[in-house]
Design a protein around this motif. Sequence first.
Motif, PDB file in Angstrom:
ATOM      1  N   ARG A   1      39.414  49.697  41.102  1.00 41.29           N
ATOM      2  CA  ARG A   1      41.433  49.604  40.696  1.00 41.29           C
ATOM      3  C   ARG A   1      41.760  48.107  40.451  1.00 41.29           C
ATOM      4  N   SER A   2      43.233  48.531  40.629  1.00 38.36           N
ATOM      5  CA  SER A   2      43.287  47.653  40.580  1.00 38.36           C
ATOM      6  C   SER A   2      43.644  46.151  41.139  1.00 38.36           C
ATOM      7  N   GLY A   3      43.703  44.975  39.827  1.00 39.40           N
ATOM      8  CA  GLY A   3      43.344  43.854  41.021  1.00 39.40           C
ATOM      9  C   GLY A   3      42.085  43.738  41.230  1.00 39.40           C
TER      10      GLY A   3
ATOM     11  N   ASP B   1      37.634  34.655  37.601  1.00 35.15           N
ATOM     12  CA  ASP B   1      38.535  35.575  39.454  1.00 35.15           C
ATOM     13  C   ASP B   1      39.948  35.565  38.441  1.00 35.15           C
ATOM     14  N   GLY B   2      40.172  34.913  37.770  1.00 31.69           N
ATOM     15  CA  GLY B   2      41.604  34.696  37.621  1.00 31.69           C
ATOM     16  C   GLY B   2      42.195  35.616  36.771  1.00 31.69           C
ATOM     17  N   LEU B   3      42.119  36.236  36.450  1.00 29.36           N
ATOM     18  CA  LEU B   3      41.908  37.383  35.294  1.00 29.36           C
ATOM     19  C   LEU B   3      41.560  38.793  35.986  1.00 29.36           C
ATOM     20  N   ARG B   4      41.251  38.794  37.308  1.00 25.97           N
ATOM     21  CA  ARG B   4      41.609  40.349  38.025  1.00 25.97           C
ATOM     22  C   ARG B   4      43.111  40.678  37.963  1.00 25.97           C
ATOM     23  N   ALA B   5      44.034  39.194  38.314  1.00 25.75           N
ATOM     24  CA  ALA B   5      45.000  39.924  38.365  1.00 25.75           C
ATOM     25  C   ALA B   5      45.914  40.287  37.351  1.00 25.75           C
TER      26      ALA B   5
END
Length: 251
Positions: A29-31, A192-196
């Motif tokens: 899923r997105s994000g 952790d930051g890349l998922r956004a």
Amino acid sequence: MTDALLDLQGLSKSFGALRATDNVSLTLRSGEIHALIGPNGAGKSTLIQQVAGALAPDAGRILFEGRDVTGLSTAQRAQAGLGRTFQISALAMENSVLQNVMLGAVGASRSVWRFVRPVMRDAGLRVEAEAALHRVGLEDVAAMRVAELSHGQRRLLEVAVALTLKPRAFLMDEPMAGLGSEGSARMTAFLDGLRAEAPILLVEHDMDAVFALADRISVLVSGRVIATGTPAQIRRNAEVQTAYLGEEVAP
């Protein structure tokens, strides 16, 4: 997070009598970061290769942003927005760090004419590559040959190459492999930051990283998904404890 960006439906792949993936269905899923874990030989890398296009499934289909991409090549899937890092490095060891990332940007451009131009003179590609190296903290080693990098730096370089594709989703096959505690901590913070920016389907053996990062976890054993859930649900799942090294997923 309700809509699936990536939807695997009933994927199966056999090698002779070996059923490497057996009716596998899961979504990304997105994000989110959706981690895929399981013992060695469970079929995790085989599944990622099917999603990336390196292996054709015997059955099932792969939907990406609602489009059936099952029949597309690896290059076509990358152009559609699936970015991949590899369990075994696919970098050009004798080329420089910057050259590797610029060649990744060339592959993402879809413009055949770029291949006949002196790549290193293309200012636009250079800026794009340097930006990717800055994001992963490798700008200071841009001129080094890849062969001279540490293992952890090579893993980060693979992520930089993937970033040039401007992916809509990442497929990551053991990005923590071979990293020490400091390298794993750095990679964990980066992902952790890349998922956004783009969700990640993550195959990983580092359980500390998995439980720190994952929004959902699927457990693959003998080619089949035996459980999918939040980290807390997976920790409590008795079947997971029995089938997959219970001490690794214990509270």
